[in-house]
Design an enzyme around this catalytic site. Structure first.
Site, PDB file in Angstrom:
ATOM      1  N   GLU A  65      -8.315   2.278 -49.324  1.00  0.00           N
ATOM      2  CA  GLU A  65      -8.591   1.866 -47.942  1.00  0.00           C
ATOM      3  C   GLU A  65      -7.626   2.530 -46.969  1.00  0.00           C
ATOM      4  O   GLU A  65      -6.496   2.830 -47.327  1.00  0.00           O
ATOM      5  CB  GLU A  65      -8.429   0.338 -47.823  1.00  0.00           C
ATOM      6  CG  GLU A  65      -9.746  -0.406 -47.821  1.00  0.00           C
ATOM      7  CD  GLU A  65     -10.591  -0.215 -46.559  1.00  0.00           C
ATOM      8  OE1 GLU A  65     -10.474   0.818 -45.866  1.00  0.00           O
ATOM      9  OE2 GLU A  65     -11.384  -1.115 -46.268  1.00  0.00           O
ATOM     10  N   ASP A  66      -8.088   2.713 -45.748  1.00  0.00           N
ATOM     11  CA  ASP A  66      -7.209   3.244 -44.700  1.00  0.00           C
ATOM     12  C   ASP A  66      -6.290   2.149 -44.166  1.00  0.00           C
ATOM     13  O   ASP A  66      -5.088   2.331 -44.000  1.00  0.00           O
ATOM     14  CB  ASP A  66      -8.045   3.841 -43.555  1.00  0.00           C
ATOM     15  CG  ASP A  66      -9.202   2.950 -43.113  1.00  0.00           C
ATOM     16  OD1 ASP A  66      -9.344   1.827 -43.642  1.00  0.00           O
ATOM     17  OD2 ASP A  66      -9.968   3.369 -42.232  1.00  0.00           O
ATOM     18  N   ASP A 126     -10.743   5.537 -36.529  1.00  0.00           N
ATOM     19  CA  ASP A 126     -11.450   5.881 -35.294  1.00  0.00           C
ATOM     20  C   ASP A 126     -11.413   4.773 -34.250  1.00  0.00           C
ATOM     21  O   ASP A 126     -11.124   3.613 -34.550  1.00  0.00           O
ATOM     22  CB  ASP A 126     -12.915   6.159 -35.611  1.00  0.00           C
ATOM     23  CG  ASP A 126     -13.673   4.867 -35.949  1.00  0.00           C
ATOM     24  OD1 ASP A 126     -13.191   4.104 -36.813  1.00  0.00           O
ATOM     25  OD2 ASP A 126     -14.721   4.594 -35.325  1.00  0.00           O
ATOM     26  N   PHE A 180      -4.040  -1.573 -31.967  1.00  0.00           N
ATOM     27  CA  PHE A 180      -5.172  -0.757 -32.411  1.00  0.00           C
ATOM     28  C   PHE A 180      -4.721   0.702 -32.502  1.00  0.00           C
ATOM     29  O   PHE A 180      -4.260   1.285 -31.541  1.00  0.00           O
ATOM     30  CB  PHE A 180      -6.356  -0.893 -31.468  1.00  0.00           C
ATOM     31  CG  PHE A 180      -7.614  -0.380 -32.101  1.00  0.00           C
ATOM     32  CD1 PHE A 180      -8.283  -1.138 -33.047  1.00  0.00           C
ATOM     33  CD2 PHE A 180      -8.103   0.879 -31.781  1.00  0.00           C
ATOM     34  CE1 PHE A 180      -9.423  -0.651 -33.674  1.00  0.00           C
ATOM     35  CE2 PHE A 180      -9.249   1.367 -32.408  1.00  0.00           C
ATOM     36  CZ  PHE A 180      -9.907   0.597 -33.347  1.00  0.00           C
ATOM     37  N   LYS A 204     -15.927   5.337 -43.565  1.00  0.00           N
ATOM     38  CA  LYS A 204     -15.523   6.713 -43.402  1.00  0.00           C
ATOM     39  C   LYS A 204     -14.002   6.833 -43.278  1.00  0.00           C
ATOM     40  O   LYS A 204     -13.422   7.882 -43.535  1.00  0.00           O
ATOM     41  CB  LYS A 204     -16.137   7.277 -42.111  1.00  0.00           C
ATOM     42  CG  LYS A 204     -17.614   7.255 -42.023  1.00  0.00           C
ATOM     43  CD  LYS A 204     -18.003   7.790 -40.619  1.00  0.00           C
ATOM     44  CE  LYS A 204     -19.480   7.577 -40.361  1.00  0.00           C
ATOM     45  NZ  LYS A 204     -19.809   7.947 -38.940  1.00  0.00           N
ATOM     46  N   ARG A 230     -10.849  10.637 -35.463  1.00  0.00           N
ATOM     47  CA  ARG A 230     -10.644  10.607 -36.926  1.00  0.00           C
ATOM     48  C   ARG A 230      -9.884  11.829 -37.438  1.00  0.00           C
ATOM     49  O   ARG A 230      -9.240  11.761 -38.480  1.00  0.00           O
ATOM     50  CB  ARG A 230     -11.993  10.544 -37.647  1.00  0.00           C
ATOM     51  CG  ARG A 230     -12.712   9.206 -37.517  1.00  0.00           C
ATOM     52  CD  ARG A 230     -13.808   9.156 -38.558  1.00  0.00           C
ATOM     53  NE  ARG A 230     -14.813   8.129 -38.291  1.00  0.00           N
ATOM     54  CZ  ARG A 230     -14.714   6.855 -38.662  1.00  0.00           C
ATOM     55  NH1 ARG A 230     -13.653   6.447 -39.313  1.00  0.00           N
ATOM     56  NH2 ARG A 230     -15.683   6.003 -38.393  1.00  0.00           N
ATOM     57  N   LYS A 287      -1.891  -4.583 -41.788  1.00  0.00           N
ATOM     58  CA  LYS A 287      -1.565  -5.420 -40.620  1.00  0.00           C
ATOM     59  C   LYS A 287      -1.620  -6.875 -41.079  1.00  0.00           C
ATOM     60  O   LYS A 287      -2.571  -7.594 -40.759  1.00  0.00           O
ATOM     61  CB  LYS A 287      -2.671  -5.257 -39.558  1.00  0.00           C
ATOM     62  CG  LYS A 287      -2.560  -4.101 -38.597  1.00  0.00           C
ATOM     63  CD  LYS A 287      -3.628  -4.300 -37.489  1.00  0.00           C
ATOM     64  CE  LYS A 287      -4.029  -3.020 -36.828  1.00  0.00           C
ATOM     65  NZ  LYS A 287      -5.224  -3.166 -35.970  1.00  0.00           N
ATOM     66  N   ASP A 324      -6.861  -5.171 -42.237  1.00  0.00           N
ATOM     67  CA  ASP A 324      -6.665  -5.864 -40.973  1.00  0.00           C
ATOM     68  C   ASP A 324      -6.853  -7.368 -41.232  1.00  0.00           C
ATOM     69  O   ASP A 324      -5.939  -8.036 -41.715  1.00  0.00           O
ATOM     70  CB  ASP A 324      -7.682  -5.274 -39.985  1.00  0.00           C
ATOM     71  CG  ASP A 324      -7.512  -5.761 -38.572  1.00  0.00           C
ATOM     72  OD1 ASP A 324      -6.371  -5.843 -38.103  1.00  0.00           O
ATOM     73  OD2 ASP A 324      -8.535  -6.058 -37.917  1.00  0.00           O
TER      74      ASP A 324
HETATM   75  P1  IMP Z   1     -10.803  -5.874 -42.000  1.00  0.00           P
HETATM   76  O1  IMP Z   1     -12.059  -6.173 -42.733  1.00  0.00           O
HETATM   77  O2  IMP Z   1     -10.654  -6.707 -40.776  1.00  0.00           O
HETATM   78  O3  IMP Z   1      -9.569  -5.919 -42.855  1.00  0.00           O
HETATM   79  O4  IMP Z   1     -10.940  -4.449 -41.368  1.00  0.00           O
HETATM   80  C1  IMP Z   1     -10.975  -3.345 -42.070  1.00  0.00           C
HETATM   81  C2  IMP Z   1     -11.564  -2.182 -41.303  1.00  0.00           C
HETATM   82  O5  IMP Z   1     -11.462  -2.313 -39.871  1.00  0.00           O
HETATM   83  C3  IMP Z   1     -10.731  -0.978 -41.641  1.00  0.00           C
HETATM   84  O6  IMP Z   1     -11.160  -0.398 -42.828  1.00  0.00           O
HETATM   85  C4  IMP Z   1     -10.923  -0.104 -40.406  1.00  0.00           C
HETATM   86  O7  IMP Z   1     -12.082   0.669 -40.561  1.00  0.00           O
HETATM   87  C5  IMP Z   1     -11.107  -1.083 -39.281  1.00  0.00           C
HETATM   88  N1  IMP Z   1      -9.846  -1.256 -38.511  1.00  0.00           N
HETATM   89  C6  IMP Z   1      -8.998  -2.292 -38.539  1.00  0.00           C
HETATM   90  N2  IMP Z   1      -7.942  -2.121 -37.716  1.00  0.00           N
HETATM   91  C7  IMP Z   1      -8.133  -0.904 -37.144  1.00  0.00           C
HETATM   92  C8  IMP Z   1      -7.360  -0.128 -36.188  1.00  0.00           C
HETATM   93  O8  IMP Z   1      -6.277  -0.500 -35.692  1.00  0.00           O
HETATM   94  N3  IMP Z   1      -7.894   1.077 -35.854  1.00  0.00           N
HETATM   95  C9  IMP Z   1      -9.064   1.554 -36.366  1.00  0.00           C
HETATM   96  N4  IMP Z   1      -9.798   0.866 -37.259  1.00  0.00           N
HETATM   97  C10 IMP Z   1      -9.340  -0.347 -37.647  1.00  0.00           C
HETATM   98 MG    MG Z   2     -12.083   1.387 -43.256  1.00  0.00          MG
END
Ligand code: IMP
Ligand code: MG
Length: 191
Positions: free
Chosen positions: A109-110, A173, A166, A53, A179, A142, A113
């Protein structure tokens, strides 16, 4: 904006700053996928794939500024609970077609991470959905959080690099809250 609500430690990115990033990314995409651009392929359809989302707000703002013929699709992956990554990816909503070989897909993507979500999605769209090409756009990155094996992964387009904190707002969210904030803020951590 009036004073920042108490639950936030600090405003990280303002509405105006987000707007400038969205416009800049849209301009880059418009140039790269236009006829003669570095990613243009004759006869292929450009499709923006929104990862729900969290990317819904970014997708809405970005797509308004794409001036090329483009289609939109949505995926929903569950990969996160609370404020630490579980490392498991679960597709809850997938693209409907079995074959996207006539499409250049652009994942929206938002935030990137650990990189696991994006890495899983790229492989899925290339290997299982046979996309002609798969590239990635993220508003926030990040890079300090990448897991082993994905250390060097860089999205094709990104808004800005952020520290390992975070953050919430603009679609992002904390347990489904925040959000709808128009800006991005650092959430206070429990003491
Ligand atoms: P990844 O798979 O670890 O790269 O994480 C990706 C998903 O984790 C993102 O699409 C976000 O939905 C969530 N996410 C990662 N860091 C944050 C944050 O600082 N705040 C909120 N959601 C996060
Ligand atoms: Mg996401």
């Amino acid at each position: 904006m009036r004073g920042l609500p108490d639950e936030f430690e600090k405003l990280l990115i303002s509405e105006d700053e987000i707007d400038a990033m969205v416009r800049r990314i849209a301009e880059e995409i418009n140039e790269d996928y236009a006829e003669g651009g570095k990613y243009y392929t004759p006869g292929k359809k450009l499709v923006l794939v929104c990862i729900l989302k969290g990317s819904v707000v970014f997708m809405g703002e970005l797509m308004k500024r794409i001036n090329l013929p483009v289609e939109i699709e949505f995926m929903r992956l569950k990969s996160y609970s609370g404020s630490s990554s579980t490392g498991t990816i679960l597709p809850i909503l997938d693209l409907d077609r079995a074959d996207y070989s006539d499409c250049d897909l652009l994942i929206i993507e938002d935030i990137v991470d650990t990189g696991r979500t994006l890495h899983w999605t790229i492989s899925h769209l290339k290997d299982d959905k046979h996309a002609h090409s798969v590239r990635t756009v993220t508003l926030l990155d990040k890079p300090s959080r990448r897991v082993e094996g994905l250390e060097d992964y860089e999205p094709d387009y990104y808004g800005t690099i952020i520290p390992n904190r975070f953050i919430v707002g603009y679609g992002l969210d904390a347990d489904e809250a925040y959000r709808t904030l128009p800006y991005i803020a650092i959430l206070k951590t429990a003491k």
